[in-house]
Design a protein around this motif. Structure first.
Motif, PDB file in Angstrom:
ATOM      1  N   ALA A 233      35.658  56.740  37.223  1.00 31.80           N
ATOM      2  CA  ALA A 233      36.320  57.663  38.120  1.00 31.80           C
ATOM      3  C   ALA A 233      37.487  57.396  38.517  1.00 31.80           C
ATOM      4  O   ALA A 233      38.124  56.226  38.538  1.00 31.80           O
ATOM      5  CB  ALA A 233      35.302  57.508  39.307  1.00 31.80           C
ATOM      6  N   PRO A 234      38.474  58.334  38.947  1.00 34.27           N
ATOM      7  CA  PRO A 234      39.827  58.114  39.391  1.00 34.27           C
ATOM      8  C   PRO A 234      40.054  57.173  40.567  1.00 34.27           C
ATOM      9  O   PRO A 234      40.796  56.347  40.442  1.00 34.27           O
ATOM     10  CB  PRO A 234      40.239  59.525  39.913  1.00 34.27           C
ATOM     11  N   THR A 235      39.058  57.112  41.775  1.00 35.77           N
ATOM     12  CA  THR A 235      39.153  56.056  42.657  1.00 35.77           C
ATOM     13  C   THR A 235      38.777  54.607  42.106  1.00 35.77           C
ATOM     14  O   THR A 235      39.506  53.910  42.585  1.00 35.77           O
ATOM     15  CB  THR A 235      38.121  56.393  43.707  1.00 35.77           C
ATOM     16  N   THR A 236      37.722  54.575  41.095  1.00 42.24           N
ATOM     17  CA  THR A 236      37.808  53.173  40.445  1.00 42.24           C
ATOM     18  C   THR A 236      38.965  52.791  39.709  1.00 42.24           C
ATOM     19  O   THR A 236      39.370  51.476  40.014  1.00 42.24           O
ATOM     20  CB  THR A 236      36.385  53.424  39.663  1.00 42.24           C
ATOM     21  N   VAL A 237      39.534  53.698  39.270  1.00 39.09           N
ATOM     22  CA  VAL A 237      40.779  53.374  38.293  1.00 39.09           C
ATOM     23  C   VAL A 237      41.977  52.975  39.303  1.00 39.09           C
ATOM     24  O   VAL A 237      42.306  51.922  39.171  1.00 39.09           O
ATOM     25  CB  VAL A 237      41.241  54.431  37.561  1.00 39.09           C
ATOM     26  N   GLY A 238      41.927  53.603  40.382  1.00 39.32           N
ATOM     27  CA  GLY A 238      42.768  53.319  41.255  1.00 39.32           C
ATOM     28  C   GLY A 238      42.738  51.875  42.003  1.00 39.32           C
ATOM     29  O   GLY A 238      43.703  51.233  42.265  1.00 39.32           O
ATOM     30  N   ARG A 239      41.443  51.668  42.590  1.00 34.93           N
ATOM     31  CA  ARG A 239      41.291  50.166  43.001  1.00 34.93           C
ATOM     32  C   ARG A 239      41.389  49.110  41.883  1.00 34.93           C
ATOM     33  O   ARG A 239      42.279  47.983  42.257  1.00 34.93           O
ATOM     34  CB  ARG A 239      39.672  50.412  43.402  1.00 34.93           C
ATOM     35  N   ALA A 240      41.384  49.385  40.607  1.00 33.24           N
ATOM     36  CA  ALA A 240      41.523  48.426  39.660  1.00 33.24           C
ATOM     37  C   ALA A 240      43.039  48.198  39.466  1.00 33.24           C
ATOM     38  O   ALA A 240      43.471  46.970  39.154  1.00 33.24           O
ATOM     39  CB  ALA A 240      40.907  48.947  38.342  1.00 33.24           C
ATOM     40  N   LEU A 241      43.844  49.330  39.329  1.00 34.23           N
ATOM     41  CA  LEU A 241      45.337  49.271  39.207  1.00 34.23           C
ATOM     42  C   LEU A 241      45.896  48.438  40.547  1.00 34.23           C
ATOM     43  O   LEU A 241      46.762  47.656  40.280  1.00 34.23           O
ATOM     44  CB  LEU A 241      45.861  50.631  39.114  1.00 34.23           C
ATOM     45  N   VAL A 242      45.340  48.709  41.713  1.00 32.40           N
ATOM     46  CA  VAL A 242      45.848  47.961  42.821  1.00 32.40           C
ATOM     47  C   VAL A 242      45.658  46.346  42.844  1.00 32.40           C
ATOM     48  O   VAL A 242      46.119  45.530  43.014  1.00 32.40           O
ATOM     49  CB  VAL A 242      45.252  48.439  44.037  1.00 32.40           C
ATOM     50  N   ALA A 243      44.324  46.065  42.272  1.00 36.96           N
ATOM     51  CA  ALA A 243      43.889  44.949  42.145  1.00 36.96           C
ATOM     52  C   ALA A 243      44.775  43.907  40.907  1.00 36.96           C
ATOM     53  O   ALA A 243      44.937  42.839  41.191  1.00 36.96           O
ATOM     54  CB  ALA A 243      42.492  44.705  41.738  1.00 36.96           C
ATOM     55  N   CYS A 244      45.108  44.808  40.161  1.00 41.23           N
ATOM     56  CA  CYS A 244      45.821  44.268  39.073  1.00 41.23           C
ATOM     57  C   CYS A 244      47.441  44.559  39.085  1.00 41.23           C
ATOM     58  O   CYS A 244      48.085  44.287  37.953  1.00 41.23           O
ATOM     59  CB  CYS A 244      45.254  44.416  37.385  1.00 41.23           C
ATOM     60  N   ALA A 245      47.790  44.960  40.191  1.00 42.16           N
ATOM     61  CA  ALA A 245      49.151  45.260  40.164  1.00 42.16           C
ATOM     62  C   ALA A 245      50.198  44.303  39.678  1.00 42.16           C
ATOM     63  O   ALA A 245      51.330  44.540  39.106  1.00 42.16           O
ATOM     64  CB  ALA A 245      49.591  45.636  41.653  1.00 42.16           C
ATOM     65  N   ASP A 246      49.826  42.844  39.746  1.00 42.65           N
ATOM     66  CA  ASP A 246      50.724  41.956  39.746  1.00 42.65           C
ATOM     67  C   ASP A 246      50.448  41.185  38.343  1.00 42.65           C
ATOM     68  O   ASP A 246      50.945  40.068  38.150  1.00 42.65           O
ATOM     69  CB  ASP A 246      50.700  40.565  40.679  1.00 42.65           C
ATOM     70  N   ALA A 247      49.611  41.765  37.540  1.00 38.07           N
ATOM     71  CA  ALA A 247      49.244  41.126  36.325  1.00 38.07           C
ATOM     72  C   ALA A 247      50.301  41.214  35.470  1.00 38.07           C
ATOM     73  O   ALA A 247      51.098  42.202  35.322  1.00 38.07           O
ATOM     74  CB  ALA A 247      47.955  41.876  35.931  1.00 38.07           C
ATOM     75  N   THR A 248      50.528  40.208  34.519  1.00 39.19           N
ATOM     76  CA  THR A 248      51.549  40.098  33.700  1.00 39.19           C
ATOM     77  C   THR A 248      51.004  40.127  32.347  1.00 39.19           C
ATOM     78  O   THR A 248      49.959  40.007  31.890  1.00 39.19           O
ATOM     79  CB  THR A 248      52.417  38.897  33.812  1.00 39.19           C
TER      80      THR A 248
END
Length: 311
Positions: A233-248
């Protein structure tokens, strides 16, 4: 005139047009169509550059007094004049240089990227936490606290996650991240990016656009986000992106996070297809490739055929 038109078209396709396209906001509404348009612009730029050189060569081989093409530089200089002949030769040489640089860049980027990935893939397979596999044979999990979430394209593709990322995500968010990375692997976005890296390196700095590669990278991420949103779901993807924003990720890999995270999260809030935008972008892509060919290339090919018929 043909060479001049091709030259102007080449400069426009590697400079002003990519600059304008990179500043536009509509590609976020139709990333697949925008990616097609970007690829059409890149291909048209290459074809126009080579056509410029070929048109120049045709001018140098214009028919002499007997109707046969001139092949003697002395005759060409006598017919064209020193200045015009020198300009033609310089432009033709520049076209050959661009072609040589493009082929070298393609080989260099492809070889280095694959060598780097192969070494990294072997290291990942050695330190993989086999006991923590959850979702498929392509998943690799590293026992590190740093946030890592990326994919390694190729024949032996991998989706690499770290315990630091796993601890931040619930089941649905983890599924979204995995689907995002697998979307990159299925679509082979890495090949598209490699082509733009090579193209960027081939053209001189004073004409090429610096924003083209960044725009294509953003579109590739948007396309992967769309696939993940359809699977979850778009909201799920959004939360995942925020959680992994600093992933390298290492060089040669494609990370789920990065500096474009905020733009992508905002985009997910208005994730709705816009058929008119897509249709317009596809039409522009076809026009960029077909119209210059019909308007300029056909007359040049006709002239070249006439010259060769007198040879």
């Amino acid at each position: 005139m043909t060479a001049l038109l091709f030259g102007i078209l080449t400069i426009a396709l590697v400079g002003p047009i990519p600059q304008a396209l990179s500043r536009a906001t509509w590609p976020m509404y139709a990333p697949r169509a925008a990616m097609t348009l970007w690829q059409a612009v890149a291909l048209a730029a290459v074809l126009s550059a080579f056509s410029t050189g070929l048109a120049i060569a045709a001018n140098l081989l214009a028919p002499g007094a007997d109707g046969a093409p001139t092949t003697n530089p002395v005759d060409e200089i006598s017919r064209l004049g020193w200045f015009t002949w020198s300009v033609y030769v310089v432009i033709f040489a520049l076209t050959l240089v661009v072609g040589a640089r493009l082929m070298y860049a393609i080989v260099r980027v492809g070889y280095r990227t694959r060598a780097r990935r192969n070494v990294h893939r072997s290291m990942i397979d050695l330190v993989d936490r086999v006991d923590m596999h959850r979702d498929g044979r392509d998943i690799r999990i590293l026992d590190v606290t740093a946030p890592l979430a990326y994919c390694l394209p190729g024949l032996r593709r991998r989706v690499v996650l770290s315990e630091g990322v796993l601890s931040r995500l619930d089941h649905d968010e983890l599924s979204a991240v995995i689907e995002h990375e697998r979307a990159h692997l299925r679509a082979r976005h890495d090949l598209v990016l490699e082509a733009f890296i090579a193209l960027h390196a081939a053209f001189p700095r004073f004409v090429r656009s610096r924003s083209a590669l960044g725009s294509v990278e953003l579109l590739a991420e948007a396309l992967a986000d769309d696939q993940a949103a359809r699977a979850t779901a778009p909201t799920t993807v959004g939360r995942a992106l925020v959680a992994c924003a600093d992933a390298t990720a290492p060089r040669g890999a494609m990370a789920v996070g990065g500096p474009t995270t905020l733009i992508r999260v905002r985009r997910l809030s208005y994730l709705r297809p816009v058929p008119l935008i897509s249709a317009t972008a596809y039409t522009m892509a076809v026009a960029i490739l077909v119209v210059p060919t019909l308007a300029v290339a056909i007359p040049w090919l006709t002239e070249l055929n006439r010259l060769l018929s007198h040879a």
